[in-house]
Design an enzyme around this catalytic site. Structure first.
Site, short mmCIF file in Angstrom:
data_model
loop_
_atom_site.label_atom_id
_atom_site.label_comp_id
_atom_site.label_asym_id
_atom_site.label_seq_id
_atom_site.Cartn_x
_atom_site.Cartn_y
_atom_site.Cartn_z
N SER A 1 32.83 45.81 42.07
CA SER A 1 33.43 44.51 42.40
C SER A 1 32.83 44.08 43.73
O SER A 1 32.28 44.93 44.45
CB SER A 1 34.95 44.71 42.55
OG SER A 1 35.54 43.62 43.25
N TYR B 1 42.53 49.71 45.61
CA TYR B 1 41.43 49.16 44.80
C TYR B 1 40.14 49.16 45.62
O TYR B 1 39.08 49.59 45.15
CB TYR B 1 41.83 47.74 44.38
CG TYR B 1 40.89 47.04 43.44
CD1 TYR B 1 41.10 47.08 42.06
CD2 TYR B 1 39.82 46.28 43.91
CE1 TYR B 1 40.26 46.41 41.19
CE2 TYR B 1 38.97 45.61 43.04
CZ TYR B 1 39.20 45.68 41.69
OH TYR B 1 38.36 45.01 40.82
N1 LIG Z 1 38.60 40.67 36.42
C1 LIG Z 1 37.97 40.59 37.56
O1 LIG Z 1 38.00 39.57 38.25
C2 LIG Z 1 37.17 41.74 38.07
C3 LIG Z 1 36.28 41.51 39.12
C4 LIG Z 1 35.53 42.57 39.61
C5 LIG Z 1 35.65 43.82 39.03
N2 LIG Z 1 36.53 44.01 38.01
C6 LIG Z 1 36.63 45.35 37.47
O2 LIG Z 1 36.37 45.33 36.09
C7 LIG Z 1 37.06 46.39 35.45
C8 LIG Z 1 37.80 45.85 34.24
O3 LIG Z 1 38.71 44.88 34.66
P1 LIG Z 1 39.25 43.72 33.71
O4 LIG Z 1 39.40 42.54 34.57
O5 LIG Z 1 38.44 43.64 32.47
O6 LIG Z 1 40.72 44.29 33.44
P2 LIG Z 1 41.65 44.37 32.13
O7 LIG Z 1 43.02 44.58 32.65
O8 LIG Z 1 41.37 43.23 31.23
O9 LIG Z 1 41.11 45.69 31.43
C9 LIG Z 1 41.26 46.95 32.02
C10 LIG Z 1 41.40 47.98 30.92
O10 LIG Z 1 41.54 49.27 31.55
C11 LIG Z 1 42.50 49.98 30.83
N3 LIG Z 1 43.12 51.00 31.65
C12 LIG Z 1 43.94 50.83 32.71
N4 LIG Z 1 44.43 51.99 33.13
C13 LIG Z 1 43.89 52.95 32.33
C14 LIG Z 1 44.04 54.36 32.26
N5 LIG Z 1 44.87 55.02 33.06
N6 LIG Z 1 43.32 55.02 31.31
C15 LIG Z 1 42.52 54.36 30.46
N7 LIG Z 1 42.37 53.03 30.48
C16 LIG Z 1 43.05 52.32 31.40
C17 LIG Z 1 43.54 48.94 30.43
O11 LIG Z 1 44.37 49.39 29.37
C18 LIG Z 1 42.65 47.75 30.07
O12 LIG Z 1 42.33 47.74 28.69
C19 LIG Z 1 37.97 47.02 36.51
O13 LIG Z 1 37.37 48.19 37.03
C20 LIG Z 1 38.02 45.95 37.58
O14 LIG Z 1 38.23 46.48 38.84
C21 LIG Z 1 37.28 43.00 37.52
#
Ligand SMILES: NC(=O)c1ccc[n+]([C@@H]2O[C@H](COP(=O)([O-])OP(=O)(O)OC[C@H]3O[C@@H](n4cnc5c(N)ncnc54)[C@H](O)[C@@H]3O)[C@@H](O)[C@H]2O)c1
Length: 261
Positions: free
Chosen positions: A143, A156
């Site tokens: 991120s 985070y």
């Molecule tokens: N959405 C954003 O703006 C953004 C920006 C930068 C980075 N990210 C990173 O991208 C990644 C995905 O985020 P997203 O936005 O797609 O989130 P999301 O909430 O849509 O998906 C996250 C997934 O991780 C799974 N998860 C959570 N805890 C878990 C566990 N204990 N064991 C197994 N699976 C687990 C959830 O069930 C979910 O399906 C994360 O690492 C997040 O930090 C997201």
């Protein structure tokens, strides 16, 4: 077509992953799901790991992959995982917003386990097979919070900064053996994780969700829109292409210029 209208299912990077396998964590939703679908479309056999087994099964069914229900916060589960994949996408993650002095310590530890310990243990299991084949791709979904901090997101941000360091170390150990390791560092991506934050902020500040996006989330990027998960997935696919084989140990920022200030 406007730049913002990314069409899910459309691919721009021509990468053939026939015969390759991919292991994607948090693949039932958001960025992980988009990566699983994209890598599958490129020909890879994909393992869709998620805490939510039902949602993982639906994604796996849609792409002819394999679903794996697993809680990455559980060390017992982490120990029992078998990871024999050519491509690992460390993506599972969650956010908790709280001032440091009020941050529940057990929540801090849990976030670090899922977002730093789990990637370490998964990569540790995957590397021997990758070294044997002389080819592997570790793609860490970091991120901009792997590079810069914001208040109230200490767990985070600590986890993502740790992931950046881990990724670079793997890059140095694996680079000479055909294995690259990189971080993709997006700003706000349109996923359930962010949609929930938008709804929370709208309630907290008593403003509309559109105002949250414009006035709180998009103050820094020069490009005023959220990123689509498919754009991140496209970048992940590119990292598996032969043209990307020299990209190693990098933090690849996708933030519309937010960190260019
Ligand atoms: N959405 C954003 O703006 C953004 C920006 C930068 C980075 N990210 C990173 O991208 C990644 C995905 O985020 P997203 O936005 O797609 O989130 P999301 O909430 O849509 O998906 C996250 C997934 O991780 C799974 N998860 C959570 N805890 C878990 C566990 N204990 N064991 C197994 N699976 C687990 C959830 O069930 C979910 O399906 C994360 O690492 C997040 O930090 C997201």
């Amino acid at each position: 077509m406007s730049e913002a209208s990314i069409v899910p299912g459309r691919s721009s990077v021509n990468v053939d992953l026939t015969g390759r396998s991919a292991f994607v964590t948090g693949a039932a939703s958001g960025i992980g799901r988009a990566c699983a679908e994209r890598l599958s479309r490129a020909g890879a056999a994909v393992t869709v790991l998620d805490l939510d087994g039902e949602a993982a099964s639906k994604v796996a069914e849609g792409i002819g992959g394999e679903a794996l229900q697993a809680d990455l916060s559980d060390y017992g589960v982490l120990d029992s995982l078998e990871v024999d994949a050519d491509i690992v996408v460390n993506n599972a993650g969650l956010q908790h917003v709280s001032a440091v002095e009020e941050f529940p310590p057990e929540r801090f530890s849990m976030i670090l386990t899922i977002m730093l310990d789990a990637p370490f243990r998964i990569v540790q299991k995957a590397l021997p097979g990758m070294y044997e084949k002389g080819w592997g791709r570790i793609i860490n979904i970091s991120s901009i919070h792997g590079l810069i901090a914001s208040p109230y997101k200490s767990a985070y941000i600590s986890a993502k900064h740790g992931l950046e360091g881990f990724s670079k170390t793997v890059a140095l150990e694996g680079g000479g053996k055909g294995v690259t390791s990189n971080c993709i560092c997006p700003a706000y991506v349109r996923t359930p994780l962010v949609e929930n934050q938008i709804a929370d902020q709208a309630r907290t500040h008593g403003i509309s969700e559109e105002e949250v996006i414009e006035k709180i989330m998009l103050t820094e990027p020069a490009i005023k829109r959220l990123i689509e998960p498919e754009e991140v997935a496209e970048f992940a696919a590119f990292l598996c292409a032969p043209e990307a084989s020299f990209i190693n140990g990098a933090s690849l920022v996708m933030d519309g210029g937010a960190t260019a200030h």
